[in-house]
Design a protein around this motif. Sequence first.
Motif, mmCIF file in Angstrom:
data_model
loop_
_atom_site.group_PDB
_atom_site.id
_atom_site.type_symbol
_atom_site.label_atom_id
_atom_site.label_comp_id
_atom_site.label_asym_id
_atom_site.label_seq_id
_atom_site.Cartn_x
_atom_site.Cartn_y
_atom_site.Cartn_z
ATOM 1 N N LEU A 57 -38.697 -76.945 -15.672
ATOM 2 C CA LEU A 57 -40.270 -76.868 -15.986
ATOM 3 C C LEU A 57 -40.293 -76.297 -17.699
ATOM 4 C CD1 LEU A 57 -41.809 -74.638 -13.282
ATOM 5 C CD2 LEU A 57 -42.306 -76.870 -13.739
ATOM 6 N N ASP A 58 -40.978 -77.206 -18.566
ATOM 7 C CA ASP A 58 -41.264 -76.850 -19.831
ATOM 8 C C ASP A 58 -42.132 -75.903 -20.051
ATOM 9 O OD1 ASP A 58 -43.661 -78.246 -19.969
ATOM 10 O OD2 ASP A 58 -42.778 -80.072 -20.684
ATOM 11 N N GLY A 59 -42.229 -75.317 -21.230
ATOM 12 C CA GLY A 59 -43.191 -74.203 -21.701
ATOM 13 C C GLY A 59 -44.522 -74.725 -21.455
ATOM 14 N N MET A 60 -44.986 -75.862 -21.554
ATOM 15 C CA MET A 60 -46.498 -76.246 -21.299
ATOM 16 C C MET A 60 -46.824 -76.159 -19.981
ATOM 17 S SD MET A 60 -48.794 -77.056 -23.542
ATOM 18 C CE MET A 60 -48.428 -78.390 -24.838
ATOM 19 N N GLU A 61 -45.562 -76.760 -19.145
ATOM 20 C CA GLU A 61 -46.016 -76.658 -17.463
ATOM 21 C C GLU A 61 -46.089 -75.186 -16.903
ATOM 22 O OE1 GLU A 61 -43.836 -80.415 -15.715
ATOM 23 O OE2 GLU A 61 -42.411 -78.984 -16.735
ATOM 24 N N ILE A 62 -45.444 -74.043 -17.643
ATOM 25 C CA ILE A 62 -45.361 -72.779 -17.424
ATOM 26 C C ILE A 62 -46.918 -72.403 -18.019
ATOM 27 C CG2 ILE A 62 -44.693 -70.556 -17.847
ATOM 28 C CD1 ILE A 62 -41.930 -71.754 -18.115
ATOM 29 N N VAL A 63 -47.427 -72.616 -18.962
ATOM 30 C CA VAL A 63 -48.826 -72.361 -19.563
ATOM 31 C C VAL A 63 -49.863 -72.746 -18.419
ATOM 32 C CG1 VAL A 63 -50.540 -72.508 -21.164
ATOM 33 C CG2 VAL A 63 -48.222 -72.262 -21.920
ATOM 34 N N ARG A 64 -49.485 -73.973 -18.090
ATOM 35 C CA ARG A 64 -50.550 -74.525 -16.958
ATOM 36 C C ARG A 64 -50.684 -73.574 -15.746
ATOM 37 N NH1 ARG A 64 -48.324 -79.591 -18.663
ATOM 38 N NH2 ARG A 64 -49.736 -80.513 -20.376
ATOM 39 N N HIS A 92 -55.014 -75.336 -26.403
ATOM 40 C CA HIS A 92 -56.121 -76.050 -25.450
ATOM 41 C C HIS A 92 -55.752 -75.808 -24.029
ATOM 42 C CE1 HIS A 92 -59.103 -78.676 -24.215
ATOM 43 N NE2 HIS A 92 -58.422 -79.011 -23.181
ATOM 44 N N GLU A 93 -54.308 -75.657 -23.590
ATOM 45 C CA GLU A 93 -53.933 -75.579 -22.322
ATOM 46 C C GLU A 93 -54.176 -73.945 -21.969
ATOM 47 O OE1 GLU A 93 -53.435 -77.435 -20.042
ATOM 48 O OE2 GLU A 93 -53.129 -79.323 -21.059
ATOM 49 N N GLY A 94 -54.041 -73.162 -23.026
ATOM 50 C CA GLY A 94 -54.327 -71.607 -22.701
ATOM 51 C C GLY A 94 -52.927 -70.959 -23.176
ATOM 52 N N ALA A 95 -52.207 -71.444 -23.875
ATOM 53 C CA ALA A 95 -51.077 -70.658 -24.518
ATOM 54 C C ALA A 95 -51.794 -69.587 -25.467
ATOM 55 C CB ALA A 95 -50.199 -71.566 -25.374
ATOM 56 N N ALA A 168 -65.553 -61.887 -18.716
ATOM 57 C CA ALA A 168 -63.965 -61.738 -18.450
ATOM 58 C C ALA A 168 -63.093 -61.900 -19.769
ATOM 59 C CB ALA A 168 -63.865 -62.856 -17.640
ATOM 60 N N ASN A 169 -62.026 -61.402 -19.803
ATOM 61 C CA ASN A 169 -60.869 -61.603 -20.864
ATOM 62 C C ASN A 169 -61.002 -63.486 -21.227
ATOM 63 O OD1 ASN A 169 -60.334 -59.067 -21.491
ATOM 64 N ND2 ASN A 169 -58.309 -59.219 -20.880
ATOM 65 N N SER A 170 -60.722 -63.968 -20.036
ATOM 66 C CA SER A 170 -60.496 -65.353 -20.149
ATOM 67 C C SER A 170 -61.657 -66.159 -20.894
ATOM 68 C CB SER A 170 -60.391 -66.066 -18.700
ATOM 69 O OG SER A 170 -61.402 -65.924 -18.033
ATOM 70 N N THR A 171 -62.976 -65.669 -20.490
ATOM 71 C CA THR A 171 -64.067 -66.186 -21.306
ATOM 72 C C THR A 171 -64.127 -65.676 -22.562
ATOM 73 O OG1 THR A 171 -65.169 -65.985 -19.155
ATOM 74 C CG2 THR A 171 -66.750 -66.130 -21.137
ATOM 75 N N ALA A 172 -63.742 -64.445 -22.974
ATOM 76 C CA ALA A 172 -63.835 -64.069 -24.203
ATOM 77 C C ALA A 172 -62.625 -64.820 -25.226
ATOM 78 C CB ALA A 172 -63.465 -62.542 -24.553
ATOM 79 N N LYS A 173 -61.710 -65.131 -24.595
ATOM 80 C CA LYS A 173 -60.451 -66.163 -25.192
ATOM 81 C C LYS A 173 -60.960 -67.547 -25.353
ATOM 82 C CE LYS A 173 -56.599 -63.338 -23.361
ATOM 83 N NZ LYS A 173 -55.670 -63.192 -22.355
ATOM 84 N N THR A 174 -61.851 -68.033 -24.563
ATOM 85 C CA THR A 174 -62.409 -69.427 -24.664
ATOM 86 C C THR A 174 -63.185 -69.340 -25.929
ATOM 87 O OG1 THR A 174 -62.101 -69.919 -22.341
ATOM 88 C CG2 THR A 174 -63.606 -71.350 -23.612
#
Length: 202
Positions: A57-64, A92-95, A168-174
């Motif tokens: 698994l590469d890093g981007m797949e782990i992020v997803r 964009h993927e969330g890293a 939410a933290n995720s909303t603040a990050k977006t």
Amino acid sequence: MVVADDHPIYRESLSRALSLSGRVRIIDECANGVEALEAVRARRPAVALVDFRMPLLDGMEIVRAVKRERLPTQVLLISGSVSGEVAGAASHEGAAGFLSKDVPRAEIVAAVEAVDRGDTVFPAGARPADSPTAVPPGGALSDRELQIVDAFARGLSIPLVAQELSIANSTAKTHTRRLYGKLGVGDRAAAVAEAMRRGFLT
């Protein structure tokens, strides 16, 4: 934190440098992407420092996977080369950030600490705004983005911003990623400075 890299010498030296800083505790080391994701699922570290290119698994797949499963870990990617396009896609993927392996160990430690505080860390020239999916620099800030940059100016981290705004933290990050994209910056301090320069803050 979890450190994942398929090159054992680099992984061991990186883990040693992080541990010797006295500010980071390593709870697991992984040699491939599957091990890394399993460690994140089982140990739920605050931060995982993950090589962008790894077996299985590469890093981007782990992020997803981390975002899809709503795991609490922030993934900081590291690579031998960092391009604006790839770093922008990772954002964009969330890293939480993207680092070059060429940076000094002290900068990696500082980046881990920044990500742990809720910041994002992208090198100059490889910022989220470079992604074709990110918001182009320029344009008016939304009311929420103005609230966030005002909070940054008062010294609040992203988790504290989320708490203050009752989101939410995720909303603040977006919202933060969109703010960074509009301002063409990559961190809180730069966002405040650019917002002041453009008259969004007084």
